[in-house]
Structure formats: structure tokens, C-alpha cells
Design a protein around this motif. Structure first.
Motif, short mmCIF file in Angstrom:
data_model
loop_
_atom_site.label_atom_id
_atom_site.label_comp_id
_atom_site.label_asym_id
_atom_site.label_seq_id
_atom_site.Cartn_x
_atom_site.Cartn_y
_atom_site.Cartn_z
N GLY A 194 0.82 -1.21 0.00
CA GLY A 194 0.00 0.00 0.00
C GLY A 194 0.85 1.25 0.00
N GLY A 195 1.97 1.24 0.72
CA GLY A 195 2.89 2.38 0.71
C GLY A 195 3.45 2.63 -0.67
N VAL A 196 3.81 1.56 -1.36
CA VAL A 196 4.28 1.70 -2.75
C VAL A 196 3.17 2.26 -3.63
N GLY A 197 1.95 1.76 -3.42
CA GLY A 197 0.81 2.26 -4.20
C GLY A 197 0.55 3.73 -3.96
N ALA A 198 0.78 4.20 -2.73
CA ALA A 198 0.58 5.61 -2.41
C ALA A 198 1.56 6.48 -3.18
N ILE A 199 2.81 6.04 -3.25
CA ILE A 199 3.83 6.81 -3.97
C ILE A 199 3.55 6.80 -5.47
N LEU A 200 3.20 5.63 -6.01
CA LEU A 200 2.90 5.54 -7.44
C LEU A 200 1.66 6.34 -7.81
#
Length: 297
Positions: A194-200
Motif C-alpha cells: 500500500g505504501g508503494v501504491g501511495a507513492i505511485l
């Protein structure tokens, strides 16, 4: 729940940008934005003081709302009085008003002191609340004029789109593919994926906004290099995620799930504003130092 969050976002964001459109047409004094910020300051003060009414904290709504309202209000004075350098004066007035708020909070507590065990807790809670609700909100609004009165909502829109796309990306990636928790004791629902998804998501939102909208605000403006847009969005995504976690810290420490029950699936106003509030000062600096628009002669 994912579909509901996407639906509500699809309704709220166009309404917000409709308000921004009206405000853009009203001139650089931004009266509609002022009214919105003052309302948000009052509502945010209510939620923050309600959250912190635990243990010996007990911040006073009257104190927090008064100073949060005033910090936002004084930030507008230079933009309505025709100052030669309005943003410098606006930032100065905000800072001085915040400093006076700290002095008054201490003074009121000192004059009303009765017994040990509560004063420092209440002072800390009130200063935190005014900082969080009043000063960060006024700082967020400064993006309206960050590169001059003609900036309009290009800069402010870039932050809102990036931060909320980051929220949507984080929630979507986390629900679909997230397994490993990010910080389980603080925020059990957040995952590393989810953290990666937030940045992307934030990077994508910034890229789309900055690539396709500058000329709508000024015919002489065009998109920056694509990598500056993505860098801006990625940084906002990281800071917005930190802001979300920090608001979770407040809620977990006082034993509450949401800041209020304003919208099902979203919580309260502070749950909606957590990432933009934290990312506002960072976005301000990025707009000052990164070439986020290209000016044609």
C-alpha cells in the motif's frame, strides 16, 4: 468499501475544484478559499479538541478555534491590501500570530492555575492543536500564490491531486495485494505494498496534472519535463503517507479509530486532510525550487 471510497472521492474532488474555479474568477484575493479555510479551521478545531479530551489533556475548543481561525484570517490580509510582497508579509503575519497564540495559551493557563497535574498537558494539547489545524491549514493555502498572484490553483491543485491520488493508490494496492503490514501497532490497515501504491498514485496524479493543465491557467505556461512532475508527486506521496501515519499516531494514542464520524468510510475532516496538511509545506518548497512550469516567450 473500496468502491464507496472511490465514489465519494469522485464526488468531493470535482466539488472542490468547482469552488476553486469560482474563486479563480473572483481574483487574487481568493474570497471563496478564505471562507473555506475558516470553516475548515472551526471544524478541524472541534475534531482535534474532541480527540484530545482524554487523560489530563483537555484542550479548550474556544482557545484552539479562536487562534486557528485568526491565523488563517491574518494570512489573507496582505493579499487584500495590495502589499508589494504579499506572500512574505502573509507568512510573517501567520508566524507572529502563532507566536502570540503560544504566549496567550501559557498566560491563560498561568492565571487560572489551581493545582499541579494538568496545566502542562493542556498547554501542550492546545499548542499542538493550533499548530496542526491553524498553522498547517494556512500554510497549505499559501500554495494559491506560491509563484505569484497568477498562480491560481495550478500549485494547490497539484498538491490535492497528488495527495488524494496517493491515498487512493495506497488504499487500492493495500486492499488488492497488501499482506505485510507497514507499522502494525500504529496503523494495522496499512501495508508495505500500500505504501508503494501511495507513492505511485501520487506520482501519476502529479504527472497528469502538471502535464495537461498549466496552459489552462496561463497561455504562456506549458508542462515541465516529465521527470520533474513525477519527482514532485513521488515526494508528496511519501510525505502524505507520513502525514497519514502521524494522524494515526494521534488517534491510536487516544484510543479512537477516526477523528469523527463525518463521512462513512472516511472518518472525519482531519482524516480527509491529514496527507495534504502534512505535505503542504513540502509542496510549497518544491514549487519554489523545482521547475514545475515552463514559461514560453
Amino acid at each position: 468499501m473500496l468502491g464507496w471510497r472511490l465514489l465519494v472521492s469522485a464526488i468531493l474532488i470535482p466539488l472542490l475544484f468547482g469552488l476553486f474555479y469560482l474563486d479563480q474568477r473572483a481574483g487574487s484575493g481568493a474570497p471563496y478559499l478564505l471562507g473555506l479555510c475558516l470553516l475548515l479551521a472551526i471544524r478541524g478545531s472541534y475534531e482535534m479538541t474532541s480527540l484530545l479530551t482524554v487523560r489530563n489533556l483537555a484542550p479548550r475548543f474556544s482557545m484552539v478555534s479562536r487562534w486557528s481561525f485568526l491565523i488563517c484570517a491574518v494570512a489573507w490580509i496582505p493579499y487584500t491590501w495590495g502589499e508589494s510582497q504579499p506572500q512574505i508579509m502573509s507568512l510573517a503575519l501567520m508566524s507572529v500570530t502563532f507566536a502570540i497564540a503560544i504566549i496567550v495559551i501559557f498566560l491563560v493557563e498561568a492565571t487560572g492555575f489551581r493545582e499541579p497535574g494538568q496545566s502542562m498537558e493542556r498547554i501542550g494539547a492546545e499548542i499542538l492543536s493550533v499548530s496542526y489545524v491553524g498553522f498547517l491549514l494556512a500554510m497549505l493555502a499559501q500554495l494559491r500564490w506560491v509563484i505569484g498572484p497568477e498562480t491560481g490553483y495550478l500549485a494547490l491543485g497539484s498538491l490535492i491531486i497528488s495527495a488524494k491520488m496517493g491515498d487512493i493508490g495506497g488504499y487500492t494496492f493495500g486492499r488488492l495485494w497488501g499482506k505485510t503490514k507497514l507499522i502494525p501497532r500504529l496503523s494495522p490497515g496499512k501495508t508495505q505494498v500500500g505504501g508503494v501504491g501511495a507513492i505511485l498514485g501520487a506520482a501519476l496524479g502529479a504527472f497528469l496534472w502538471l502535464q495537461f493543465t498549466p496552459s489552462l491557467f496561463n497561455a504562456n505556461w506549458s508542462a515541465p519535463a516529465w521527470y520533474w512532475s513525477i519527482l514532485f508527486g513521488a515526494i508528496i506521496g511519501v510525505v502524505g503517507l507520513v502525514g497519514d501515519l502521524c494522524e494515526s499516531l494521534i488517534k491510536r494514542d487516544v484510543g479512537k479509530k477516526d477523528s469523527a464520524e463525518l463521512l462513512p468510510g472516511f472518518g472525519g475532516l482531519l482524516d480527509l486532510l491529514d496527507s495534504p496538511l502534512y505535505a503542504g509545506p513540502v509542496a510549497f518548497l518544491l514549487w519554489k525550487f523545482l521547475p514545475l512550469i515552463t514559461v514560453s516567450n
